[in-house]
Design a protein around this motif. Structure first.
Motif, PDB file in Angstrom:
ATOM      1  N   ASN A 148     -11.786  -0.222  -2.826  1.00  0.00           N
ATOM      2  CA  ASN A 148     -12.731   0.311  -1.861  1.00  0.00           C
ATOM      3  C   ASN A 148     -13.109  -0.796  -0.883  1.00  0.00           C
TER       4      ASN A 148
ATOM      5  N   GLN B 193      -6.818   0.240  -7.123  1.00  0.00           N
ATOM      6  CA  GLN B 193      -7.488   1.090  -6.143  1.00  0.00           C
ATOM      7  C   GLN B 193      -8.646   0.280  -5.578  1.00  0.00           C
TER       8      GLN B 193
ATOM      9  N   THR C  83       0.852  -1.179   0.000  1.00  0.00           N
ATOM     10  CA  THR C  83       0.000   0.000   0.000  1.00  0.00           C
ATOM     11  C   THR C  83       0.890   1.231   0.000  1.00  0.00           C
TER      12      THR C  83
ATOM     13  N   SER D 216      -3.208  -2.366 -14.089  1.00  0.00           N
ATOM     14  CA  SER D 216      -3.878  -1.125 -13.720  1.00  0.00           C
ATOM     15  C   SER D 216      -4.874  -0.700 -14.796  1.00  0.00           C
TER      16      SER D 216
ATOM     17  N   PRO E 207       1.195   2.967  -9.009  1.00  0.00           N
ATOM     18  CA  PRO E 207      -0.105   2.403  -8.604  1.00  0.00           C
ATOM     19  C   PRO E 207      -0.551   1.266  -9.529  1.00  0.00           C
TER      20      PRO E 207
ATOM     21  N   GLU F 284     -10.607   3.214   1.663  1.00  0.00           N
ATOM     22  CA  GLU F 284      -9.986   2.745   0.432  1.00  0.00           C
ATOM     23  C   GLU F 284      -8.486   2.579   0.640  1.00  0.00           C
ATOM     24  N   ARG F 285      -7.859   1.948  -0.322  1.00  0.00           N
ATOM     25  CA  ARG F 285      -6.400   1.809  -0.315  1.00  0.00           C
ATOM     26  C   ARG F 285      -5.906   1.779  -1.753  1.00  0.00           C
ATOM     27  N   THR F 286      -4.658   2.199  -1.926  1.00  0.00           N
ATOM     28  CA  THR F 286      -3.997   2.117  -3.220  1.00  0.00           C
ATOM     29  C   THR F 286      -2.877   1.097  -3.120  1.00  0.00           C
TER      30      THR F 286
END
Length: 281
Positions: free
Chosen positions: A152, A150, A135, A277, A147, A250-252
């Motif tokens: 949620n 993404q 992350t 991605s 990235p 959320e997290r990336t």
């Protein structure tokens, strides 16, 4: 569209410069520029924005990079399969937990077969490694971050929960709610302090690490759990999921690697991550 055009495109993308890409590809700059224009005309898009110093990819350029890298890697792997055995290349990749089995398996399968002689070792993210999938919050000084996904977070409910009648979950619904804590978890680190701040006390039933165990306890009716919104969860009939209001959970997830570091495996891994991605969007 041909392999030559894709090779030139990838070189320009990675160098951020048409002149630098031309030198790498051992081709005259006008010839490379002409090939890029032909590629843009064939696709009907603009791939790069020309700047006073170099170029920057457009959204379509970002999208093509993942596909082009994947095609070129597969072609290279095909050629290598007819060559003599090559020296083994050791590559250590650090992985955090709860990345999503299906999407990670797909990514690792494609990457592990893309480099001739690649010997892939999966390690803990705090061990010595060439790159890490983590992350954004775990990024270290001196690392670049690319990235990939993404995510949620949603609330996973047992089929017998009274909350299944609601389309959304409010924070007040967590009062006395049988809840399974999962740590480490970015969403939990945001959610629980907010519940404490509001004086809301859930009924904590368990504290575990993996999403798989959390979902197993949810399915068994032990309690609810905050989990990432993976595609395969929507296909399960033993749990139900609902969005949580009032908080953005959320997290990336991305690829972290040392800045100014270049190697064939790392370059290919970056391309596959870019492709992964582009498939999410």
């Amino acid at each position: 569209m041909d392999i030559r055009q894709l090779t030139y495109f990838v070189a320009v993308y990675e160098h951020g410069s048409i002149s630098s890409a031309a030198r790498q590809c051992c081709v005259a700059q006008p010839s490379l520029s002409s090939a890029l224009r032909q590629l843009e005309q064939e696709l009907g898009v603009t791939l790069f924005i020309r700047l006073p110093k170099g170029v920057t990819p457009t959204e379509d350029g970002e999208k093509l990079y993942g596909h082009a890298g994947r095609i070129l890697n597969q072609l290279q792997s095909l050629k290598a399969s007819f060559n003599e055995p090559v020296a083994r290349i050791r590559f250590r990749l650090g992985l955090i937990k709860a990345l999503g089995v299906e999407r990670m398996s797909h990514l690792l399968r494609e990457f592990s077969t893309s480099v001739p002689g690649l010997e892939l070792h999966l390690v803990e993210p705090d061990e010595i490694c060439e790159a890490r999938i983590i992350t954004r919050q775990l990024l270290k000084a001196g690392e670049a971050f690319q990235p990939i996904w993404q995510d949620n977070y949603l609330l996973a409910l047992p089929p017998g929960s009274a909350l299944i009648l609601q389309d959304n979950i409010a924070l007040t619904d967590f009062e006395n709610l049988p809840l399974i804590q999962r740590s480490p978890c970015d969403a939990w680190n945001t959610l629980y302090p907010e519940l404490v701040r509001r004086g809301i006390k859930p009924d904590l039933r368990a504290n575990i690490q993996t999403i798989e165990y959390a979902l197993g306890l949810v399915s068994a009716g032990v309690g609810c759990a905050v989990v990432p919104d993976f595609d395969n969860m929507r296909q399960r009939n033993d749990i139900l999921i609902r969005p949580i209001n009032e908080l953005k959970l959320e997290r990336t997830i991305g690829l972290a690697y040392p800045k100014n570091t270049h190697s064939e495996p790392l370059t290919m891994l970056r391309q596959y991550c870019q492709y992964a991605s582009s498939r999410q969007h």
